[in-house]
Design an enzyme around this catalytic site. Structure first.
Site, short mmCIF file in Angstrom:
data_model
loop_
_atom_site.label_atom_id
_atom_site.label_comp_id
_atom_site.label_asym_id
_atom_site.label_seq_id
_atom_site.Cartn_x
_atom_site.Cartn_y
_atom_site.Cartn_z
CD GLN A 124 -2.89 -0.42 -0.23
OE1 GLN A 124 -3.14 0.66 -0.61
NE2 GLN A 124 -3.74 -1.46 -0.82
CB SER A 125 4.41 1.84 -1.02
OG SER A 125 5.01 2.81 -1.60
#
Ligand SMILES: *Cc1c(COP(=O)(O)O)cnc(C)c1O
Length: 330
Positions: A75-76
């Site tokens: 989920q960067s």
């Protein structure tokens, strides 16, 4: 200072707004709370990585590179914005993401695919090695990769936050406000290194307080040496004689909770608080943890009623959708 001479690729409109959070200020009856809206940088749903990428892509283009390669968690925000920025700059993008791909991609991962990034999944332990491997493989295929470290946190990316701090100092001047403290989420360090250096250069006298999101994100060792190295690399790049030492960094490690990307009550309460009182969204991983920490510090009386605190919103709102199951019920 050489800031205006460094190669830079325009990605978003600056300055970002400053908002007074009147309802939140009234609720907590503490210091006046302002917010710097770097969640509103106008590219690919916004966030702090945009400012770093302007300088990183500036250098990539100067070096005639054709592909951006970077890494992060599944989920960067940094990876999502690198993918978006690559498109705007006409570059390809490869992402090395640690984690197991879900059946239906959501949040930042969904956006990575919409921006057409080529994704390489791996385990956390092999991520950093894999990043350089992918760069090497692209080179063998005749591509010209530009490898960006996790979070875009090196001396080049960090210059974006030196610039941001100077932007804020001017803006506060125009609005006739003085912040006693600036509070924000710190993780791989480029943001904090740039803000601290920018504070010295711009003559900002208040506290520049990073709420640590993941103590080990920047490496296994202590964090201040990492910050010092990034900041002093940026200072050298800018032709400034200023050098920072470890005591120039103000850090709080009290809100690490269950660990990186493991939001709990602190984060969910902060998300609800800002949504219900200000109509502003936070991301569960970074900004909700930092806001939750700041509100706790306000409750504990760490700031007085006559002070002014500025929360630097660093973005991350697309993360929200990856935790949709947590918000489904009352
Ligand atoms: C990356 C990130 C941070 C932390 O910035 P660093 O420069 O890595 O310390 C804070 N907030 C959000 C939303 C981020 O994506």
């Amino acid at each position: 200072m050489k800031l205006d001479n460094l190669p830079r690729f325009h990605l978003a409109e600056f300055p970002t707004p400053i908002h007074y959070l009147e309802t939140l200020t009234k609720k907590y009856q503490g210091p006046a709370v302002y917010m710097k809206r770097d969640d509103l940088t106008s590219l690919g749903m916004g966030g702090n990585k945009t400012r770093k990428l302007e300088f990183l892509i500036g250098e990539a283009l100067e070096q005639k590179k054709d592909t951006l390669v970077t890494a992060g968690g599944i989920q960067s925000n940094h990876c999502r914005l690198t993918a978006a920025a690559a498109r705007k700059a006409g570059l390809d993008c490869h992402l090395v993401l640690n984690g197991t791909p879900p059946e239906i991609p959501n949040g930042n991962l969904l956006l990575d695919t919409l921006f057409g990034a080529k994704i390489h999944f791996c385990d956390r332990a092999e991520r950093d090695e894999r990043l350089f491997q992918v760069g090497g493989e692209l080179e063998e295929k005749g591509k010209k990769p530009y490898v960006i470290p996790v979070g875009g946190s090196n001396s080049i990316g960090s210059v974006g936050y030196v610039d941001a701090m100077l932007e804020l100092v001017n803006q506060m001047d125009d609005l006739s406000i003085t912040a006693d403290s600036i509070v924000f989420a710190t993780s791989s360090g480029g943001t904090q290194a740039g803000l601290a250096l920018g504070a010295k250069i711009g003559g900002f006298k208040g506290d520049v307080l990073g709420i640590s999101i993941d103590q080990v994100q920047a490496g296994p060792g202590p964090f201040p040496p990492v910050l010092t190295e990034i900041a002093n690399g940026a200072a050298a790049r800018l032709g400034s004689d200023i050098r920072l030492t470890e005591s120039d960094f103000s850090l709080n490690y009290d809100y690490l909770g269950a660990g990186y990307a493991m939001p709990g009550e602190l984060e969910f309460n902060a998300i609800q608080d800002l949504a219900l009182h200000e109509g502003i969204l936070l991301g569960p991983v970074y900004t909700a943890r930092a806001m939750g920490g700041m509100l706790d510090l306000i409750k504990k009386g760490n700031f007085t009623k006559d002070q002014t605190v500025l929360f630097w919103h660093t973005g991350g709102t697309p993360e929200l959708f990856a935790w949709a199951d947590k918000f489904g019920q009352d």
